[in-house]
Motif scaffolding. Structure first.
Motif, PDB file in Angstrom:
ATOM      1  N   ALA A 230       0.785  -1.201   0.025  1.00  0.00           N
ATOM      2  CA  ALA A 230       0.035  -0.001  -0.027  1.00  0.00           C
ATOM      3  C   ALA A 230       0.892   1.266   0.055  1.00  0.00           C
ATOM      4  CB  ALA A 230      -1.026   0.046   1.305  1.00  0.00           C
ATOM      5  N   ALA A 233      -1.071   7.677   1.758  1.00  0.00           N
ATOM      6  CA  ALA A 233      -2.425   8.402   1.457  1.00  0.00           C
ATOM      7  C   ALA A 233      -2.647   9.464   2.372  1.00  0.00           C
ATOM      8  CB  ALA A 233      -3.443   7.390   1.465  1.00  0.00           C
ATOM      9  N   PRO A 234      -3.511  10.365   1.974  1.00  0.00           N
ATOM     10  CA  PRO A 234      -3.582  11.402   2.948  1.00  0.00           C
ATOM     11  C   PRO A 234      -4.194  11.069   4.212  1.00  0.00           C
ATOM     12  CG  PRO A 234      -4.761  11.984   0.662  1.00  0.00           C
ATOM     13  CD  PRO A 234      -4.195  10.553   0.861  1.00  0.00           C
ATOM     14  N   ARG A 236      -2.216   9.234   6.191  1.00  0.00           N
ATOM     15  CA  ARG A 236      -1.735   8.107   6.324  1.00  0.00           C
ATOM     16  C   ARG A 236      -0.161   8.035   5.447  1.00  0.00           C
ATOM     17  NH1 ARG A 236      -0.787   3.232   3.845  1.00  0.00           N
ATOM     18  NH2 ARG A 236      -0.371   1.398   5.169  1.00  0.00           N
ATOM     19  N   ASP A 323       0.546  14.620  -6.137  1.00  0.00           N
ATOM     20  CA  ASP A 323      -0.898  14.177  -5.437  1.00  0.00           C
ATOM     21  C   ASP A 323      -1.045  14.428  -3.975  1.00  0.00           C
ATOM     22  OD1 ASP A 323      -1.265  13.007  -7.886  1.00  0.00           O
ATOM     23  OD2 ASP A 323      -0.809  10.835  -7.470  1.00  0.00           O
ATOM     24  N   ALA A 324       0.371  14.742  -3.591  1.00  0.00           N
ATOM     25  CA  ALA A 324       0.400  14.901  -1.951  1.00  0.00           C
ATOM     26  C   ALA A 324       0.052  16.128  -1.734  1.00  0.00           C
ATOM     27  CB  ALA A 324       1.852  14.730  -1.754  1.00  0.00           C
TER      28      ALA A 324
END
Length: 430
Positions: A230, A233-234, A236, A323-324
């Motif tokens: 994985a 992610a936002p 995480r 994307d971050a």
């Protein structure tokens, strides 16, 4: 025999002195180059490198492939530093002469090399020349993508070069199972083979060369000792890796999905040294972005991030670092010097449409600033400024945003070097 050994030791001592003095002279002249000292030593003392590497208890790890060499080399070196004394060419000078410069620079003035292992990033073509001099104990081979066609020709030629590196490796070869050309190199080596990869559901995010141009996604059935499960992610920030069948979260400080994949390769190398998963995770958490690869500087209260780009696959993956968080200004700085590749037609294989809604200001710079602006307009990306002078172009972007805001600069190799010097001079690295 004693006379011969004395002559060899004396020659190696002179090699170190020659390299160190050449490097000192360059620094006094304000030159940043790391190739010339190694080139001089190689010409005058051609046997020095092989003899120096033969004295390392754990030998040499070679890291090569089209994309990700510098960051992955730093990951491997940082990981191994948990237990070993590591010599590495961390400036990105990835020719044989760069490895020689790193060696003489870090040797003592008495010629001693107080390290257990060397981890060298090597350009695909120069890696072949290196292994003709020094047989690596381990090799990590990352990927094969279309890159600098004026140097390498077609992609199968590059795969053939890396095949020679695998064949020369004496201990362990670590291969990216998701790049079929890389995975196939297992058939041509007598070394033990370890694979790393990503989970099947993530494969679409990591296309190999054929997949990048519309081919079907291939899911390998080769067992990976380290597998990316994985992505961050936002909310995480950690990635999840499966190491020897056990899942664990790891903080990868280098931005972008591609660096999470590279971290798996670095982890797989550490496992071949007998590291356990706890040591691997601890080491990866300490890895900071490599030179010019996601480095951020504070300049007049603005955050300025440098991202190296040099081929379609690498540029596409690096764009995904956005994307971050959306930056407030974007600069695309393209040079066409020899180290960048003279042919910049590869820019037409990059999909820039994602830049259209991002940032309030978009500009181009470098020797091919005008060409880059035309390319962006074909993807309906508005360009606010075209400034060939790199320093002026980036300074204008910084001045156009407010304190506390962020500028991201995508740059080719020589542009990155120049801008790195500018940002070091005018700002402070984070």
């Amino acid at each position: 025999m004693d006379v011969l050994r004395l002559a060899v030791r004396t020659a190696d001592l002179f090699a170190v002195w020659l390299g160190k003095l050449t490097l000192t002279a360059l620094r006094l002249l304000g030159r940043r180059g790391n190739a010339l000292p190694g080139l001089v030593v190689e010409k005058v003392f051609p046997g020095y490198l092989a003899r120096a590497m033969a004295g390392l208890p754990e030998g040499v790890v070679v890291v090569s492939g089209t994309n990700g060499k510098t960051t992955t080399t730093k990951m491997v070196a940082t990981l191994l530093s948990e237990r070993l004394r590591v010599l590495t060419n961390d400036t990105g000078s990835n020719f044989v002469r760069g490895a020689i410069t790193a060696t003489v620079e870090h040797a003592t003035w008495t010629g001693r090399l107080r390290y257990d292992v060397a981890v060298f990033e090597l350009d695909e073509a120069w890696a072949v020349r290196f292994v003709q001099k020094v047989a690596p104990r381990r090799a990590l081979l990352l990927n094969v993508m279309r890159d600098q066609l004026d140097r390498f020709g077609e992609i199968d030629t590059t795969a053939g070069l890396l095949g020679k590196v695998a064949a020369a490796t004496t201990g362990e070869v670590v291969l990216n199972r998701d790049d079929e050309r890389i995975a196939a190199l297992a058939a041509g080596t007598n070394a033990a083979v370890t694979y790393y990869g990503v989970a099947p559901e993530l494969r679409v995010l990591f296309p190999n060369d054929e997949e990048l141009y519309g081919g079907p996604i291939h899911v390998s059935d080769r067992p990976a000792r380290v597998e990316l499960q994985a992505l961050p992610a936002p909310g995480r920030p950690a990635a999840t890796m499966r190491i020897d069948g056990v899942d664990a979260d790891v903080l990868v400080r280098a931005e972008g999905p591609h660096n999470a994949q590279n971290a798996c390769g670095a982890a797989a190398v550490a496992l071949t040294f007998g590291f356990d998963s706890a040591a691997v995770l601890a080491g990866l958490a300490k890895v900071s972005p490599a030179f010019g690869r996601g480095q951020t500087f504070d300049v007049d209260g603005r955050a300025v991030t440098l991202q190296l780009v040099k081929n379609p696959a690498g540029f596409r993956q690096t764009l995904r670092t956005l994307d971050a968080g959306t930056p407030d200004a974007i600069v695309v700085a393209i040079n066409d010097d020899y180290a960048d590749g003279r042919d910049v037609s590869w820019l037409w294989d990059v999909d820039f449409r994602a830049l259209a809604p991002l940032a309030s200001r978009r500009s181009t710079s470098g020797t091919r600033a005008a060409d880059m602006a035309v390319r962006l307009r074909y993807d309906d990306v508005t360009v606010d400024d075209v400034e060939p002078d790199l320093e002026k172009g980036v300074r204008a972007a910084i001045a156009a945003v407010a304190p506390g805001q962020r500028v991201v600069v995508f740059s080719t190799y020589t542009a990155m070097w120049e801008l790195h010097a500018v940002l070091q001079r005018t700002g402070q690295a984070r």
